[in-house]
Motif scaffolding. Structure first.
Motif, PDB file in Angstrom:
ATOM      1  N   VAL A 117      18.687   0.366  19.775  1.00  0.00           N
ATOM      2  CA  VAL A 117      19.089   1.704  19.364  1.00  0.00           C
ATOM      3  C   VAL A 117      18.639   2.096  17.940  1.00  0.00           C
ATOM      4  N   ALA A 118      18.872   1.243  16.998  1.00  0.00           N
ATOM      5  CA  ALA A 118      18.497   1.454  15.634  1.00  0.00           C
ATOM      6  C   ALA A 118      16.950   1.674  15.610  1.00  0.00           C
ATOM      7  N   LEU A 119      16.347   0.713  16.173  1.00  0.00           N
ATOM      8  CA  LEU A 119      14.619   1.261  16.101  1.00  0.00           C
ATOM      9  C   LEU A 119      14.450   2.580  16.838  1.00  0.00           C
ATOM     10  N   LEU A 120      15.238   2.848  17.755  1.00  0.00           N
ATOM     11  CA  LEU A 120      15.111   4.084  18.461  1.00  0.00           C
ATOM     12  C   LEU A 120      15.209   5.225  17.545  1.00  0.00           C
TER      13      LEU A 120
ATOM     14  N   LEU B 228      12.573   8.005  16.435  1.00  0.00           N
ATOM     15  CA  LEU B 228      12.785   9.438  16.453  1.00  0.00           C
ATOM     16  C   LEU B 228      12.531  10.100  15.106  1.00  0.00           C
ATOM     17  N   VAL B 229      13.172   9.777  14.119  1.00  0.00           N
ATOM     18  CA  VAL B 229      12.953  10.194  12.700  1.00  0.00           C
ATOM     19  C   VAL B 229      11.338  10.194  12.376  1.00  0.00           C
ATOM     20  N   ALA B 230      10.822   9.277  12.665  1.00  0.00           N
ATOM     21  CA  ALA B 230       9.490   8.866  12.362  1.00  0.00           C
ATOM     22  C   ALA B 230       8.505   9.954  13.018  1.00  0.00           C
TER      23      ALA B 230
ATOM     24  N   THR C  22       9.269  13.614  11.656  1.00  0.00           N
ATOM     25  CA  THR C  22       8.635  13.986  10.269  1.00  0.00           C
ATOM     26  C   THR C  22       7.212  13.868  10.419  1.00  0.00           C
ATOM     27  N   GLU C  23       6.500  12.668  10.754  1.00  0.00           N
ATOM     28  CA  GLU C  23       5.116  12.760  10.991  1.00  0.00           C
ATOM     29  C   GLU C  23       4.394  13.629  11.999  1.00  0.00           C
ATOM     30  N   GLY C  24       4.913  14.190  13.055  1.00  0.00           N
ATOM     31  CA  GLY C  24       4.579  14.830  14.012  1.00  0.00           C
ATOM     32  C   GLY C  24       4.476  16.312  13.438  1.00  0.00           C
ATOM     33  N   SER C  25       5.702  16.536  12.622  1.00  0.00           N
ATOM     34  CA  SER C  25       5.431  17.957  12.115  1.00  0.00           C
ATOM     35  C   SER C  25       4.384  18.151  11.013  1.00  0.00           C
TER      36      SER C  25
ATOM     37  N   LEU D  61      15.234  14.533  22.519  1.00  0.00           N
ATOM     38  CA  LEU D  61      15.632  14.950  21.227  1.00  0.00           C
ATOM     39  C   LEU D  61      14.495  15.083  20.185  1.00  0.00           C
ATOM     40  N   THR D  62      13.430  14.257  20.639  1.00  0.00           N
ATOM     41  CA  THR D  62      12.475  14.256  19.735  1.00  0.00           C
ATOM     42  C   THR D  62      11.621  15.599  19.867  1.00  0.00           C
ATOM     43  N   THR D  63      11.309  15.758  21.019  1.00  0.00           N
ATOM     44  CA  THR D  63      10.733  17.126  21.534  1.00  0.00           C
ATOM     45  C   THR D  63      11.444  18.280  20.946  1.00  0.00           C
TER      46      THR D  63
END
Lengths: 114, 257
Positions: free
Chosen positions: A88-91, A95-97, A100-103, B55-57
């Motif tokens: 879950v921590a890795l998940l 998610l954060v990565a 931020t990177e995707g944006s 949530l990522t989407t």
């Protein structure tokens, strides 16, 4: 906030132990309280990164009580706790990565063709 | 001298037909949890991956859209910026056009947390082998679960039906409500994400209610009493709490942030 303790006297056959529910209602009170605090922030604070951070911290706090007490994970063996928490921590990291990177990449590509 | 291990075939004796219970023969239970409970945990972990993808989407699409920067009271719906949630979700059943920002979703959140509490109470009753109590708390959980589903149906129909004022679209017509192609509240993707994320969560609640009804029938038939334990209630309970947990996150990211 301990789990139901073993009954002190041995039960006669067919006898049913007394319910031990005080801890359940205490967790319920905490969850309702945190939700109430969230509503105070929605209406009394202007939207900002700080407000969003407060919401995320409170949400994780609620998740801690639901998973730890209601799903009983706090009282399982260390091995099981880590087996669930590490992925879950890795998940969350993923998610954060991704966001931020995707944006960032999205903005770069958008500006490239302007 | 080598120590005899359990991997060696047991010596021919009267114990030959007894199952082997050594550490490497499957007699070890390192997590002190049964197979079924462990697999439910791993299923929930994989389900968490699915919701994390949602949530990522949501996070990326939301980040890509403009934020309304003016005063909240001046806010109007526009496809230019992401809507402020308490202006979209401000209706309450039976109160007409009264402005109750986030009132109904607060009630829905309370109902789901309560259903989680009655679920723990059912599991607790199962530990004590108290059939009547298990039945009672399961019924309460089913009641709260179906109430939540009904509330979500109302929320959806109101979202699809739209507010009275509507929003003037690019071609000059006034549009009320929402569908997958257009909506009065803001960018197209706002309504799409609302339908997909709350819909996926609602489907989970529906499956949970079905499982709970099955559990109630099995409890009433005495299946678990005969089996000697109510572990099935615990496993379904894990699933039910997970659904509550997902709602906590949906609530934060869709209605608060």
């Amino acid at each position: 906030m301990s789990s139901p303790a073993a009954p002190e006297h041995a039960l006669a056959p067919g006898e049913i132990a007394k319910p031990n529910t005080a801890w359940i209602w205490r967790v319920f009170g905490i969850l309702v309280g945190i939700t109430g605090v969230e509503f105070v922030f929605v209406f009394l604070m202007h939207p900002s990164t700080l407000r969003n951070s407060i919401f995320i911290v409170l949400t994780i706090l609620k998740a801690f009580f639901i998973v730890g007490e209601f799903m009983h994970l706090k009282h399982e063996t260390k091995g099981l706790i880590w087996t669930i928490l590490v992925p879950v921590a890795l998940l969350i990291w993923l998610l954060v990565a991704l966001i931020t990177e995707g944006s960032f990449i999205g903005e770069v590509l958008e500006n490239m063709f302007k | 001298m080598a120590q005899p291990t359990t991997l060696q075939p047991p010596a021919a004796s009267a114990t030959h037909d007894a199952p082997r219970t050594g550490n490497w023969d499957g007699g070890n239970e390192p997590f002190k949890a049964s197979y079924g409970k462990l697999m439910m945990w791993f299923f929930l972990l994989s389900d968490a991956f699915t919701f994390a993808a949602f949530l990522t989407t949501y996070g990326m699409i939301r980040h890509k859209h403009e934020v309304f920067t003016g005063e909240a009271k001046d806010f109007v719906f526009s496809t230019r910026w992401w809507p402020i949630p308490d202006h979209v979700f401000n209706a309450f059943p039976g109160m007409g056009h009264a402005n109750v920002p986030l009132g109904f979703v607060a009630l829905m959140t309370m109902i789901l947390i309560l259903s989680s509490v009655t679920m723990v109470l059912a599991v607790e009753a199962g530990h004590r082998m108290d059939k009547a109590d298990v039945q009672k708390w399961l019924l309460w959980t089913i009641l709260f679960g179906t109430t939540f589903l009904a509330s979500q149906a109302w929320e959806w129909s109101h979202f699809i039906g739209g507010h009275v004022e509507g929003t003037v679209m690019a071609d000059g017509t006034v549009f009320h409500g929402a569908n997958l192609q257009m909506n009065q509240y803001g960018p197209v993707l706002f309504a799409d994400l609302f339908f997909f994320i709350t819909g996926f969560h609602g489907t989970h609640v529906f499956s949970g209610v079905c499982l709970l009804i099955w559990c109630f029938i099995a409890t009433t038939n005495g299946t678990f009493q005969k089996r000697g334990h109510y572990e099935m209630i615990e496993k379904i309970g894990l699933y039910w709490h997970f659904v509550d947990l997902v709602w906590v996150f949906v609530f934060t990211f869709f209605y608060l942030v």
